[in-house]
Design an enzyme around this catalytic site. Structure first.
Site, mmCIF file in Angstrom:
data_model
loop_
_atom_site.group_PDB
_atom_site.id
_atom_site.type_symbol
_atom_site.label_atom_id
_atom_site.label_comp_id
_atom_site.label_asym_id
_atom_site.label_seq_id
_atom_site.Cartn_x
_atom_site.Cartn_y
_atom_site.Cartn_z
ATOM 1 N N GLU A 1 0.825 -1.201 0.000
ATOM 2 C CA GLU A 1 0.000 0.000 0.000
ATOM 3 C C GLU A 1 0.865 1.259 0.000
ATOM 4 O O GLU A 1 1.862 1.329 0.711
ATOM 5 C CB GLU A 1 -0.860 -0.055 1.263
ATOM 6 C CG GLU A 1 -1.910 0.987 1.373
ATOM 7 C CD GLU A 1 -2.787 0.753 2.620
ATOM 8 O OE1 GLU A 1 -3.006 -0.409 3.019
ATOM 9 O OE2 GLU A 1 -3.229 1.747 3.180
ATOM 10 N N GLU B 1 -3.159 10.309 2.948
ATOM 11 C CA GLU B 1 -4.352 10.352 3.783
ATOM 12 C C GLU B 1 -4.581 11.766 4.281
ATOM 13 O O GLU B 1 -3.637 12.473 4.616
ATOM 14 C CB GLU B 1 -4.229 9.377 4.956
ATOM 15 C CG GLU B 1 -4.368 7.941 4.463
ATOM 16 C CD GLU B 1 -4.504 6.953 5.593
ATOM 17 O OE1 GLU B 1 -5.632 6.539 5.894
ATOM 18 O OE2 GLU B 1 -3.470 6.617 6.172
ATOM 19 N N THR C 1 -8.181 4.741 17.005
ATOM 20 C CA THR C 1 -8.556 5.151 15.664
ATOM 21 C C THR C 1 -9.198 6.538 15.699
ATOM 22 O O THR C 1 -8.883 7.414 14.898
ATOM 23 C CB THR C 1 -9.571 4.141 15.086
ATOM 24 O OG1 THR C 1 -8.995 2.847 15.149
ATOM 25 C CG2 THR C 1 -9.919 4.495 13.660
#
Ligand SMILES: *[C@@H]1O[C@H](CO)[C@@H](O)[C@H](O)[C@H]1NC(C)=O
Ligand SMILES: *[C@@H]1O[C@H](CO)[C@@H](O)[C@H](O)[C@H]1NC(C)=O
Ligand SMILES: *[C@@H]1O[C@H](CO)[C@@H](O)[C@H](O)[C@H]1NC(C)=O
Ligand SMILES: *[C@@H]1O[C@H](CO)[C@@H](O)[C@H](O)[C@H]1NC(C)=O
Ligand SMILES: *[C@@H]1O[C@H](CO)[C@@H](O)[C@H](O)[C@H]1NC(C)=O
Ligand SMILES: *[C@@H]1O[C@H](CO)[C@@H](O)[C@H](O)[C@H]1NC(C)=O
Ligand SMILES: *[C@@H]1O[C@H](CO)[C@@H](O)[C@H](O)[C@H]1NC(C)=O
Ligand SMILES: *[C@@H]1O[C@H](CO)[C@@H](O)[C@H](O)[C@H]1NC(C)=O
Ligand SMILES: *[C@@H]1O[C@H](CO)[C@@H](O)[C@H](O)[C@H]1NC(C)=O
Ligand SMILES: *[C@@H]1O[C@H](CO)[C@@H](O)[C@H](O)[C@H]1NC(C)=O
Ligand SMILES: *[C@@H]1O[C@H](CO)[C@@H](O)[C@H](O)[C@H]1NC(C)=O
Length: 471
Positions: free
Chosen positions: A164, A168, A266
């Site tokens: 990957e 972001e 998160t």
């Protein structure tokens, strides 16, 4: 037991989510021959599960996943484009039919000649993926991120073995873009680096990932913000370069990292809990990222790559998934029905694919297909899906006239999905899975949990963050 099971089935029916009799795949347990493909969420299936996101590491064998359609130079302008994007859940790999697939919510926004990746209240947002793979090359995207705490937009390259390369955009800090990379889905929390720019929500910027065999650059508006050399990624213990190196899809997404149901780590990374009552949720009715254009330039594959064709990439071993283990072949990358897989790509060829797909979903087990077909009556059918997309009004300039009808429909669909029960260990998996079940399907079925596709790309970093908070 039976009672419990019945209740579970009813729940699944109501929520349009598959949570039972799912065949799991992971590092210790590969998929069985009948459901040979391991989705990126660790569930076995056939059909679209065997396309983008099919992980050959945990599938029945590497050949179960379909060959990956070869890279082609392209420039996509996302003006009045949403009706040309196929549903991830029903697309069977014919690249002549679609350059992009999605789960979630897309809207055309004529005023900016762009397409919005939307995230209505409580939904899992949207994932847009290329149908072709790139095996080294340059990809650039002109976009505006979304904004506000807990809301994350992303632009990444993502391979089936979960290499990957990421940009972001964390909505809590619009002047910072995060660059990151992963190798074979291995969590490493130390690879992220920030790049500064001007407000990513207010301004279109050009973001570029330039991926070579021995280095990667991340650029914003033509200025390199980060360079990573392959030789910096050597792992002395595993004796290999942990550098992204396998054929990858281009993927853009918008997702609710800060949803209250997610792991605390998160949510913290995402800049706090999402405000589901923010102004955007009233007008236009959803959070959104705006995408104008994506250019893809393919580079030559490595000179050592075995090559006997020009159509697709394929992993040639079942125990090693490095750049040296990829061949270029003439194999087709499409299926004829939801029952097909790389083991039998022609399955269902003689019956119409629509007929065959109504009896077996691309997802997992028998019970899942019956659930998915019955639950589809409560979700959208093909007609409403495409009409809702094409008639869905573009967000207008003052944003006050966004089609509330469309928005309501979408929200209704989204809330219906609820989250998966249980045993998933990480919040992001649930998010993405409910995203897929919230997706309208073009056929009279909604494929359930398995193919939310793609979004693990953003999930992996999340999992990393999550773990790092736990540690
Ligand atoms: C794989 O899944 C099985 C069944 O759920 C579980 O018992 C096993 O611990 C899992 N292995 C890994 C590595 O997660
Ligand atoms: C969008 O494209 C469709 C055809 O796909 C066309 O009928 C329609 O007029 C276009 N709308 C705009 C605003 O350009
Ligand atoms: C792929 O799609 C194109 C365009 O719709 C169509 O002409 C072609 O027949 C399809 N190929 C297969 C094998 O279905
Ligand atoms: C987000 O959290 C709400 C509860 O606040 C929950 O109902 C919803 O299912 C969650 N959405 C996702 C995508 O996890
Ligand atoms: C895509 O390529 C066109 C033509 O070269 C160029 O004008 C445009 O700026 C590029 N867009 C992006 C996002 O790189
Ligand atoms: C990440 O960095 C921390 C602190 O420097 C270190 O303890 C940890 O081992 C690193 N993790 C990996 C996977 O390299
Ligand atoms: C990047 O910036 C964010 C704030 O936007 C900060 O929380 C994070 O620690 C930074 N990451 C690195 C690697 O500096
Ligand atoms: C890595 O490769 C680059 C470019 O080839 C070179 O400039 C650099 O010195 C190398 N670094 C190491 C640690 O070998
Ligand atoms: C290197 O590889 C070993 C063994 O696979 C792994 O445990 C370790 O975390 C890796 N180191 C880094 C920095 O990723
Ligand atoms: C081409 O190579 C692939 C991968 O090695 C192999 O599976 C296939 O049989 C080969 N095809 C021909 C026509 O040689
Ligand atoms: C499909 O039909 C053709 C002739 O119509 C036949 O030769 C072939 O065996 C059939 N294939 C399958 C998989 O049923």
């Amino acid at each position: 037991m039976t009672m419990i099971k019945t209740v579970a089935i009813l729940l699944a029916l109501v929520s349009n989510v598959l949570a039972i009799e799912t065949v799991i795949c992971n590092a210790t347990q590969s998929c069985p021959e009948e459901l040979p493909c391991c989705s990126q969420f660790g569930e076995c299936g056939t059909g679209s599960t065997c396309l983008g996101g099919c992980n050959p590491m945990f599938s029945f064998n590497a050949a179960a996943c379909m060959p990956m359609a070869i890279c082609q130079d392209s420039s996509t302008t996302f003006q009045n484009y949403s009706s040309r994007v196929a549903s991830h859940d029903t697309y069977l790999g014919n690249v002549s039919e679609a350059d992009w697939v999605y789960t979630g919510y897309l809207y055309d926004y004529d005023d900016e000649d762009s397409m919005l990746l939307a995230m209505p209240k409580y939904s899992a947002g949207t994932v847009l993926s290329s149908t072709r793979f790139m095996w080294y090359g340059k990809v650039s995207a002109r976009l505006k991120s979304s904004h506000l705490g807990g809301v994350v937009s992303s632009f990444i390259l993502f391979s089936n073995v979960q290499d990957e390369i990421d940009f972001e955009y964390v909505g809590a800090d619009l002047k910072t873009v995060q660059s990151n990379f992963y190798f074979e889905g291995i969590l490493n929390y130390n690879n992220s680096k920030n790049i500064s720019t001007t407000d990513t929500f207010e301004n279109y910027h050009d973001y570029e990932i330039d991926w070579h065999e021995d280095y990667i650059t991340w650029s914003v508006d033509g200025v390199v913000g980060r360079t990573l050399y392959k030789n910096q990624t050597y792992n002395e213990t595993s004796k290999r370069y942990e550098f992204p190196q396998t054929p990858s899809k281009v993927q853009l997404s918008l997702w609710p990292a800060g949803n209250a149901t997610n792991a605390p780590g998160t949510i913290a990374w995402a800049g706090g809990e999402i405000n589901w009552n923010a102004d955007d949720l009233k007008d236009p009715g959803y959070y959104y990222a705006s995408l104008q254009q994506v250019n893809i330039t393919c580079y030559d594959p490595p000179s050592y790559a075995p090559k006997n064709g020009t159509k697709s990439y394929q992993f040639i071993k079942s125990d090693s998934f490095l750049s040296e283990d990829v061949a270029i072949t003439d194999k087709d990358s499409f299926l004829y029905s939801d029952e097909g897989s790389g083991l039998d790509a022609e399955k269902g060829k003689n019956s119409s694919s629509i007929a065959s797909s109504s009896s077996s979903s691309s997802s997992t087990s028998l019970s899942s297909s019956s659930i998915s077909s019955s639950s589809s009556s409560s979700s959208s059918s093909s007609a409403s899906s495409s009409s809702s997309k094409s008639t869905s009004t573009s967000k207008t300039t003052d944003k006050s006239t966004a089609s509330s009808a469309t928005v309501q429909t979408t929200v209704a669909a989204a809330t219906k999905t609820t989250s998966l029960s249980s045993e998933q260990s990480t919040a992001f998996v649930q998010n993405i899975k409910s995203s897929s079940s919230g997706t309208s399907s073009k056929q009279q079925q909604t494929s359930t949990g398995t193919n939310g596709a793609n979004a693990i790309s953003v999930g992996i970093p999340l999992a990393g963050i999550l773990l790092s908070y736990l540690l």
